[in-house]
Design a protein around this motif. Structure first.
Motif, mmCIF file in Angstrom:
data_model
loop_
_atom_site.group_PDB
_atom_site.id
_atom_site.type_symbol
_atom_site.label_atom_id
_atom_site.label_comp_id
_atom_site.label_asym_id
_atom_site.label_seq_id
_atom_site.Cartn_x
_atom_site.Cartn_y
_atom_site.Cartn_z
ATOM 1 N N VAL A 60 -12.757 -12.544 68.159
ATOM 2 C CA VAL A 60 -13.363 -12.000 68.916
ATOM 3 C C VAL A 60 -11.730 -11.061 70.168
ATOM 4 N N LEU A 61 -11.225 -10.265 70.557
ATOM 5 C CA LEU A 61 -10.385 -9.473 71.696
ATOM 6 C C LEU A 61 -10.679 -8.867 72.252
ATOM 7 N N ALA A 62 -10.027 -9.429 73.575
ATOM 8 C CA ALA A 62 -10.097 -8.327 74.546
ATOM 9 C C ALA A 62 -8.972 -7.786 75.147
ATOM 10 N N GLU A 63 -8.667 -6.822 75.210
ATOM 11 C CA GLU A 63 -7.426 -6.121 76.005
ATOM 12 C C GLU A 63 -7.644 -5.134 77.405
ATOM 13 N N THR A 64 -6.955 -4.637 78.038
ATOM 14 C CA THR A 64 -6.981 -3.886 79.171
ATOM 15 C C THR A 64 -5.442 -3.847 79.445
ATOM 16 N N TRP A 65 -5.114 -2.453 79.785
ATOM 17 C CA TRP A 65 -3.379 -1.706 80.563
ATOM 18 C C TRP A 65 -4.301 -1.202 81.408
ATOM 19 N N ALA A 66 -2.973 -1.373 82.476
ATOM 20 C CA ALA A 66 -3.416 -0.053 83.547
ATOM 21 C C ALA A 66 -2.247 0.294 83.606
ATOM 22 N N ARG A 67 -1.889 1.952 84.092
ATOM 23 C CA ARG A 67 -0.344 2.431 85.153
ATOM 24 C C ARG A 67 -0.382 2.653 86.446
ATOM 25 N N TYR A 68 0.609 2.621 87.350
ATOM 26 C CA TYR A 68 0.944 2.586 87.883
ATOM 27 C C TYR A 68 1.973 3.456 88.777
ATOM 28 N N GLY A 69 2.066 5.330 88.283
ATOM 29 C CA GLY A 69 3.388 5.862 88.768
ATOM 30 C C GLY A 69 3.683 5.294 87.194
ATOM 31 N N ARG A 70 4.993 4.853 87.177
ATOM 32 C CA ARG A 70 5.817 4.632 86.101
ATOM 33 C C ARG A 70 5.637 3.256 85.426
ATOM 34 N N ALA A 71 5.005 2.178 86.301
ATOM 35 C CA ALA A 71 4.796 0.930 85.598
ATOM 36 C C ALA A 71 3.788 1.174 85.053
#
Lengths: 409, 432
Positions: free
Chosen positions: B278-289
């Protein structure tokens, strides 16, 4: 229901939550639990144990009052040691050990019939056999390490036998490096310079063990069953030019090891016992039956009986041919002693499997076992010597047991 | 063969124009996109093996990618060369991962990672396609190389099937994509290995993808893989299941994946062991970071090891395993994106992982705490990814399964933005 989920009014959160819940339900399913094997046969008496805890123990070979055990895999230390035991007393006493350099695991071990040589198979690359002098059986001295491009993937077993007066090692080679499994036979006349006399690709996909007797070679070829070869005992074949006589695919395949039973009481040479090594998890689970093949005709061998221990799987054998008892290492099932006297192909309908084979378990032929209850064992090998049964237990070391008692009649 | 592949891969890399002005080259009805990437990374694991800490550096995921299409992708070619066979021969420290003769180090991929030709025909929102070549099997989720983290999830061999000779048929409607494929079951045994011709088409898979709302994707797939770990056949077969939900916002600034995968081993018709993830992943971008978080719980078969404790026999010598362990891994990532030139991007990053491992069978010939020296492992990595030309996109789908319209990458979701949002996003909009 899926259609409802896709309706416009259903929120993304509801859709996602429903699917997550469904996934979680599916994910909860797990393997079926394994029931430990049970039996009603008498228990073999334990005389003593030689403990090994830093490595997993592999095969056992006993000659006189000296036992040699190999080690396997990786525990606190790698399986690169041969342990040497004095088994004169009830409790095996560790007297020395050998470390085999460059070996990640050791499997088979055997002395020559005259007791002058000790041969150890090593895995994996560089696969080899280590040949030691037993001038002092407690202090084996390395004569040579035999390795070739063909043995390089790993030597799983090395069966040391004499054919027409010449000593040979029959090497079962692992598949690896893109090469399939094969058999390599080397002449040990000069143990300092073994000489390859035969090789051929064998096994589908493995060849784990062979049996040699009276100029007959029997190879255990996994999903191809067993093949009987003339290597000088039945006609035109020789060690350098084996001639196939017959083959049978034992039920379920996974043919791992063989014993051709010469009944000392009757002179009969009718049965070959084949160990099936099914899937397992070392230490806790194993599977595979003992298959009985009638080799009255080498050209048309046929399986006539089997022995199954539910929840466990067999490995190597030792046979008391003078009394007609087969001792089988049974991994998590310990050791089982089976009465193999008489006609094994004959039984009433109630004791036959649907395919017509006699079920030796149902006919009450298990006459002894070790062990049931207590801390777990995982028995790799077994050998009967001098009225005692020696068992190599991967988890615990070496055990010295009593032999089984035959029922009256 | 391996030498020729290696030489060919290097030669191709050298030919990439470093001063390429654009990601797309157009010749009449033909469009060609070329890209290259590599990641330099230093990883420290504590403990890595037998109570020892290890710190190692690699050039990982060095690739050259090409996409060529004619007539708005009616005929398309997708290719990728992977140089890990040169830069990553010992494998990359990746606690818990296993496969293709490596354990606790990720194995290098094959030089010819992907070369697939696809034909497609569209009827409004609907379409049909056929793809043929070496590449991804229609099963499971996106390749980890096209996802936010440098370190692979250890369920790679449970959740994806790749580097096979594949024939994939796909049917697409507005909200549903159906794929079915035939392929060779055998896994690669070295970077220069090629699919075993005797094993072509002995395995199959199918995948259903629902696209219920513009930023969502739900997939379920099933595969029967014949003797993947024994190239000559006769080993255990794998029956594989996968289900996932993937979300990505319209601005390509946020992404999430929830995945379940299971592989069950069979010998003949007898079920032996099952391995679940079972895997959960998330990603978010804030400008360059950007930041990312991943949690994974995966069961792993533990096999006998070679004298090199990071390697296992290939193939195994029987059908047994030494044990089965359960790995729980929490990984966090921080990164920043820079574009020093129009087609060049640089992404420095840091990843930190906390790992717990325990046996699921008792007794077992593999005791993780005994073997590693602890049942808890820390891993920290620092590095930077450099990309040139075409950005790395989602991997694993071909023809109509790869995009909602001709010439378009997967519907509403463009992984090219996962690592470098600037130029990638601009191109995605242009294509739409």
């Amino acid at each position: 229901m899926i259609g409802d989920l896709l309706r416009p009014g259903v929120s993304s959160f509801t859709r996602s939550a429903t699917i997550v819940a469904a996934l979680a339900i599916v994910a909860c399913r797990s393997d079926s639990p394994v029931q430990p094997p049970t039996t009603t046969s008498p228990s073999l008496t334990v005389f003593g144990q030689g403990a090994v805890s830093e490595r997993f123990t592999g095969e056992v070979w006993v000659r006189g009052n000296i036992a040699y055990t190999t080690t396997w895999g990786n525990r606190l230390a790698p399986g690169n040691a041969v342990k040497i035991w004095d088994v004169t007393g009830n409790v095996p006493a560790l007297v020395d050990s050998l470390i085999v350099p460059g070996a990640s695991t050791l499997g088979d071990i055997q002395t020559s019939d005259d007791g002058t040589l000790l041969v150890v198979a090593t895995e994996f690359a560089p696969g080899s056999i280590m040949i030691y002098s037993l001038a002092n059986p407690l202090k084996p001295q390395l004569i040579t390490r035999y390795n070739s491009a063909l043995t390089n993937p790993g030597v799983h077993t090395a069966e040391v036998q004499r054919v027409n007066g010449t000593l040979y090692a029959f090497l079962s080679i692992d598949p690896g490096g893109g090469a399939p499994a094969r058999l390599v036979i080397v002449d040990l006349t000069n143990p300092a310079a073994p000489n390859q006399v035969f090789t051929a690709v064998m096994g589908s996909p493995f060849v784990h063990d062979v049996f040699v007797r009276d100029g007959i070679l029997i190879t255990a070829l996994w999903n191809q069953g067993i093949t009987i070869w003339d290597i000088g005992g039945a006609g035109s074949g020789s060690v350098s030019n084996p001639v196939a006589l017959g083959n049978v695919i034992t039920v379920g395949g996974e043919a791992h090891n063989v014993w051709w039973f010469h009944n000392a009481l009757t002179g009969e040479k009718r049965y070959v016992f084949v160990g099936e090594e099914g899937p397992g998890a070392l230490g806790s689970r194993a599977s595979g039956d003992i298959h009985v093949v009638d080799v009255t005709s080498f050209a048309a061998p046929r399986e006539v009986a089997f022995y199954r221990l539910a929840g466990a799987g067999t490995h190597n054998f030792s046979v008391d041919e003078s009394r007609g008892i087969l001792y089988a290492a049974y991994y998590n099932g310990g050791v089982r002693a089976i009465d193999i006297r008489g006609d094994l192909s004959s039984c009433d309908a109630a004791n036959r499997s649907p395919d017509g084979r006699c079920d030796l378990g149902r006919t009450g032929r298990e006459i002894g076992h070790w062990r049931e209850g207590g801390p777990p064992v995982y028995v790799w090998g077994v050998q009967l010597v001098g009225g005692r049964v020696y068992a190599s237990d991967m988890l615990n070391g070496i055990w010295k047991l009593s032999e089984a008692t035959l029922p009256p009649g | 063969v391996e030498s020729w592949l290696r030489a060919g891969a290097v030669a191709t890399a050298v030919l990439i124009p470093v001063d390429a002005r654009s990601q797309s080259i157009v010749y009449g009805p033909a469009r060609i996109e070329i890209g290259a990437q590599a990641t330099g990374v230093v990883t420290r694991e504590s403990p890595a093996i037998h109570g020892r800490d290890l710190t190692e550096g690699y050039l990982t995921q060095p690739m050259v990618m090409v996409m060529a299409s004619l007539w708005s992708s009616a005929l398309a070619l997708t290719g990728a060369l992977d140089f890990e066979g040169i830069t990553l021969e010992r494998g990359e420290l990746n606690a818990g991962i296993h496969g293709e003769g490596y354990v606790d180090r990720r194995h290098p991929h094959t030089y010819l990672h992907e070369l697939v030709v696809s034909l497609q025909n569209r009827f409004g929102d609907n379409g049909l396609s056929l793809a043929l070549g070496k590449g991804f099997v229609p099963f499971g989720t996106d390749d980890p190389m096209a996802r936010p983290f440098e370190k692979y999830p250890i369920n790679h061999h449970l959740a994806q099937i790749l580097e096979r000779a594949v024939a994939v048929g796909a049917v697409r409607t507005r909200r549903v994509v159906l794929e079915a494929g035939l392929f060779n079951g055998d896994e690669p045994t070295s970077p220069g290995d090629v699919p075993n011709r005797k094993r072509y088409w002995d395995s199959w898979s199918s995948r259903v993808t629902l696209l219920p709302f513009p930023q969502g994707e739900i997939q379920g797939s099933y595969a029967r893989v014949r003797s993947p770990e024994n190239p000559t056949g006769g080993g255990a077969d794998h029956r594989k299941q996968s289900a996932s939900i993937r979300l990505e916002d319209a601005q390509h600034s946020g992404y999430g994946l929830l995945e379940w995968a299971r592989t069950t081993n069979y010998v003949g018709s007898s079920r032996t062991f099952a391995f679940t993830s079972v895997l959960a992943e998330t990603w978010a971008r804030y400008g360059r970071a950007s930041g990312a978080l991943r949690y994974e719980r995966t069961d792993r078969p533990d096999e006998e090891r070679l004298a090199d404790g990071f390697r296992t026999p290939l193939p195994a010598t029987d059908l047994s395993i030494a044990g089965r362990s359960r790995w729980s891994i929490l990984t966090a990532r921080m990164a920043a994106s820079f574009e020093p030139a129009k087609t060049l991007s640089l992404e420095p990053f840091a990843e930190l992982a906390y790992i717990r491992v325990s046996p699921t069978l008792n007794p077992s010939a593999f005791d993780p705490a005994q073997f590693y020296g602890s049942d808890r492992i820390w891993s920290v990595s620092f590095g930077a990814k450099v990309a040139l030309g075409m950005r790395h996109m989602r991997m694993g789908r071909y023809g109509v399964a790869a995009g909602g319209q001709r010439g378009m990458k997967p519907d509403g979701i463009d992984m090219r933005d996962m690592h470098d949002h600037g130029a990638g996003a601009a191109t995605a909009r242009t294509q739409q």
